[in-house]
Scaffold this motif. Sequence first.
Motif, mmCIF file in Angstrom:
data_model
loop_
_atom_site.group_PDB
_atom_site.id
_atom_site.type_symbol
_atom_site.label_atom_id
_atom_site.label_comp_id
_atom_site.label_asym_id
_atom_site.label_seq_id
_atom_site.Cartn_x
_atom_site.Cartn_y
_atom_site.Cartn_z
ATOM 1 N N ARG A 15 66.287 22.736 56.243
ATOM 2 C CA ARG A 15 66.907 22.080 55.083
ATOM 3 C C ARG A 15 67.671 23.065 54.200
ATOM 4 N NH1 ARG A 15 63.494 21.559 51.054
ATOM 5 N NH2 ARG A 15 61.809 21.197 52.507
ATOM 6 N N LYS A 18 70.269 25.419 57.040
ATOM 7 C CA LYS A 18 71.114 24.606 57.921
ATOM 8 C C LYS A 18 71.222 25.211 59.326
ATOM 9 C CE LYS A 18 72.162 21.840 54.492
ATOM 10 N NZ LYS A 18 71.010 21.909 53.617
ATOM 11 N N LYS A 60 67.533 8.307 61.229
ATOM 12 C CA LYS A 60 68.254 7.885 60.027
ATOM 13 C C LYS A 60 68.828 9.149 59.403
ATOM 14 C CE LYS A 60 65.485 3.832 58.681
ATOM 15 N NZ LYS A 60 65.297 3.246 59.875
ATOM 16 N N PRO A 61 70.040 9.091 58.872
ATOM 17 C CA PRO A 61 70.636 10.284 58.256
ATOM 18 C C PRO A 61 69.681 10.924 57.247
ATOM 19 C CG PRO A 61 72.253 8.542 58.402
ATOM 20 C CD PRO A 61 70.927 7.939 58.814
ATOM 21 N N GLY A 62 69.594 12.233 57.291
ATOM 22 C CA GLY A 62 68.703 12.978 56.426
ATOM 23 C C GLY A 62 67.442 13.420 57.131
ATOM 24 N N ARG A 63 67.063 12.726 58.210
ATOM 25 C CA ARG A 63 65.836 13.086 58.932
ATOM 26 C C ARG A 63 66.023 14.307 59.810
ATOM 27 N NH1 ARG A 63 62.807 9.001 62.085
ATOM 28 N NH2 ARG A 63 61.283 10.651 61.994
ATOM 29 N N GLN A 64 67.267 14.781 59.965
ATOM 30 C CA GLN A 64 67.478 15.963 60.790
ATOM 31 C C GLN A 64 67.018 17.234 60.086
ATOM 32 O OE1 GLN A 64 69.890 14.287 59.235
ATOM 33 N NE2 GLN A 64 71.671 15.547 58.796
ATOM 34 N N TYR A 65 66.707 17.130 58.801
ATOM 35 C CA TYR A 65 66.271 18.296 58.053
ATOM 36 C C TYR A 65 64.760 18.399 58.046
ATOM 37 C CZ TYR A 65 71.074 18.212 56.565
ATOM 38 O OH TYR A 65 72.444 18.200 56.573
ATOM 39 N N ARG A 67 60.977 19.045 56.873
ATOM 40 C CA ARG A 67 60.308 18.583 55.655
ATOM 41 C C ARG A 67 59.278 19.576 55.135
ATOM 42 N NH1 ARG A 67 58.788 12.788 57.849
ATOM 43 N NH2 ARG A 67 59.029 13.841 59.798
#
Length: 84
Positions: A15, A18, A60-65, A67
């Motif tokens: 996150r 990148k 869903k967009p954002g889940r590639q980062y 947590r």
Amino acid sequence: ESIGPVKRVIMGLDRLLKSPCGFAFVEYVSREHALSAIAYLTGTKLDGKVIRVELDAGFKPGRQYGRGKRGGQVRDDRRGSSDP
């Protein structure tokens, strides 16, 4: 043995940095191919590390980062050290 055609791959990213952080979303053309991936790939090694393959409800967009607290995977936060 071939598992089946892949529709798309989304690399997991740290996150903060990148950069790849050790997971990916792989979408197969059919559910049967995804189930084959679980059966044939779970527990195998890639670059010396055991990999896990699981079904997911969908990207869903954002889940590639990641947590985790440091931007990567939560699992990395629990380990004492991370990979170079």
